[in-house]
Scaffold this active site. Sequence first.
Site, mmCIF file in Angstrom:
data_model
loop_
_atom_site.group_PDB
_atom_site.id
_atom_site.type_symbol
_atom_site.label_atom_id
_atom_site.label_comp_id
_atom_site.label_asym_id
_atom_site.label_seq_id
_atom_site.Cartn_x
_atom_site.Cartn_y
_atom_site.Cartn_z
ATOM 1 N N HIS A 75 12.667 10.187 -15.108
ATOM 2 C CA HIS A 75 12.052 8.904 -15.460
ATOM 3 C C HIS A 75 12.990 8.097 -16.364
ATOM 4 C CE1 HIS A 75 8.526 10.278 -13.492
ATOM 5 N NE2 HIS A 75 8.138 11.140 -14.422
ATOM 6 N N TRP B 10 14.852 13.845 -8.159
ATOM 7 C CA TRP B 10 16.230 13.552 -8.576
ATOM 8 C C TRP B 10 16.593 14.429 -9.768
ATOM 9 C CZ3 TRP B 10 18.691 11.880 -12.960
ATOM 10 C CH2 TRP B 10 20.013 11.442 -12.806
ATOM 11 N N ASP C 86 10.013 5.702 -6.321
ATOM 12 C CA ASP C 86 9.602 7.094 -6.151
ATOM 13 C C ASP C 86 10.819 8.023 -6.134
ATOM 14 O OD1 ASP C 86 7.900 9.196 -5.778
ATOM 15 O OD2 ASP C 86 7.543 8.838 -3.655
ATOM 16 N N ASN D 166 -1.623 8.489 -11.432
ATOM 17 C CA ASN D 166 -0.634 9.151 -12.292
ATOM 18 C C ASN D 166 -1.247 9.710 -13.584
ATOM 19 O OD1 ASN D 166 2.147 6.912 -11.456
ATOM 20 N ND2 ASN D 166 1.610 8.904 -10.587
ATOM 21 N N SER E 33 0.490 4.266 -0.854
ATOM 22 C CA SER E 33 -0.079 4.879 -2.061
ATOM 23 C C SER E 33 -0.905 3.936 -2.939
ATOM 24 C CB SER E 33 1.037 5.515 -2.903
ATOM 25 O OG SER E 33 1.680 6.507 -2.166
HETATM 26 C C1 FPP Z 1 7.734 8.219 -9.315
HETATM 27 O O1 FPP Z 1 8.591 9.326 -9.234
HETATM 28 C C2 FPP Z 1 7.941 7.486 -10.553
HETATM 29 C C3 FPP Z 1 7.000 7.278 -11.513
HETATM 30 C C4 FPP Z 1 5.621 7.773 -11.415
HETATM 31 C C5 FPP Z 1 7.311 6.559 -12.753
HETATM 32 C C6 FPP Z 1 8.230 5.384 -12.576
HETATM 33 C C7 FPP Z 1 8.634 4.910 -13.894
HETATM 34 C C8 FPP Z 1 9.884 4.555 -14.226
HETATM 35 C C9 FPP Z 1 11.034 4.490 -13.311
HETATM 36 C C10 FPP Z 1 10.101 4.088 -15.594
HETATM 37 C C11 FPP Z 1 9.831 2.639 -15.541
HETATM 38 C C12 FPP Z 1 9.961 2.011 -16.812
HETATM 39 C C13 FPP Z 1 9.795 0.685 -16.944
HETATM 40 C C14 FPP Z 1 9.899 0.077 -18.263
HETATM 41 C C15 FPP Z 1 9.487 -0.205 -15.793
HETATM 42 P P1 FPP Z 1 7.934 10.784 -9.189
HETATM 43 O O2 FPP Z 1 7.781 11.242 -10.579
HETATM 44 O O3 FPP Z 1 6.682 10.710 -8.397
HETATM 45 O O4 FPP Z 1 9.043 11.580 -8.430
HETATM 46 P P2 FPP Z 1 8.812 12.778 -7.393
HETATM 47 O O5 FPP Z 1 8.057 12.180 -6.229
HETATM 48 O O6 FPP Z 1 10.199 13.169 -7.035
HETATM 49 O O7 FPP Z 1 8.043 13.829 -8.108
#
Ligand code: FPP
Length: 249
Positions: A38, A26, A21, A69, A197
């Site tokens: 991402h 970031w 998360d 999501n 979650s």
């Molecule tokens: C949560 O951060 C992250 C996600 C919903 C996506 C995670 C996906 C990746 C790290 C890419 C993974 C790729 C592979 C191939 C495994 P957020 O967007 O909710 O962040 P925030 O809470 O700061 O808004």
Amino acid sequence: MSHKNSIDLQKVPQHIAIIMDGNGRWAKQQGENRIYGHYEGVNSVRDVVEGAGEIGVKYLTLYAFSTENWNRPKEEVDALMELLVSTISAETPQLNKKNVRLQAIGNLDSLPSTCLEELNESINLTSKNTGITVVLALSYSSKWELVNAMKKIAGELSAGNLEPADITEQTIEKYLCTKDIPDPELMIRTSGEHRISNFLLWQLAYAEFYFTDKLWPAFRKEDLFEAILNFQNRERRFGKTSEQLTQAK
Ligand code: FPP
């Protein structure tokens, strides 16, 4: 000194689950858009998989895309799907080189066909690897998984293949996406949020939870080692008393 040197290799959790998360926050801190976060998150995935493999973790489950999501802006959902396709495609040779097996859990049929095809290809190409298994949770939510399991069990009941009295924990586990995977002993969530979650609600029943303020793109294998050290300093009682555990030693 790296935290790695202090880890007791005999007591490494065999399965670690991670809620990655904080990508969006970031990115915002860097003055970039969420999608950039991402992309950077993939570098953390690579590093953490490598670190987990180095110390003998057997399963690493990554919450990469939840059922919820799908409700994000279309542009972000599309970018995440594209990122998944391009990452899986680009990383598969490395996975094979490093003896990593890829698996996936979730409502995979709901993924765009290009994504599902790439995923299935990588799962097949890495299926014989004997090192760490990386399980991507994609279009996954625990409530979806449990509803799905209940439907299948109800089907067995109405077909007369199962009696209500015969339903045990093992029966339910047989119908979960994780049926051949041991439960995680450690669950890590980045970004300072203290929630699970809709992630592996059944499977995390006895897991230790580790929360860190680090945002996922800043989380690296050294942070994983720190979490494992923290885990190793805890006493896991499974409902017993501390004295019972000491006597059993
Ligand atoms: C949560 O951060 C992250 C996600 C919903 C996506 C995670 C996906 C990746 C790290 C890419 C993974 C790729 C592979 C191939 C495994 P957020 O967007 O909710 O962040 P925030 O809470 O700061 O808004």
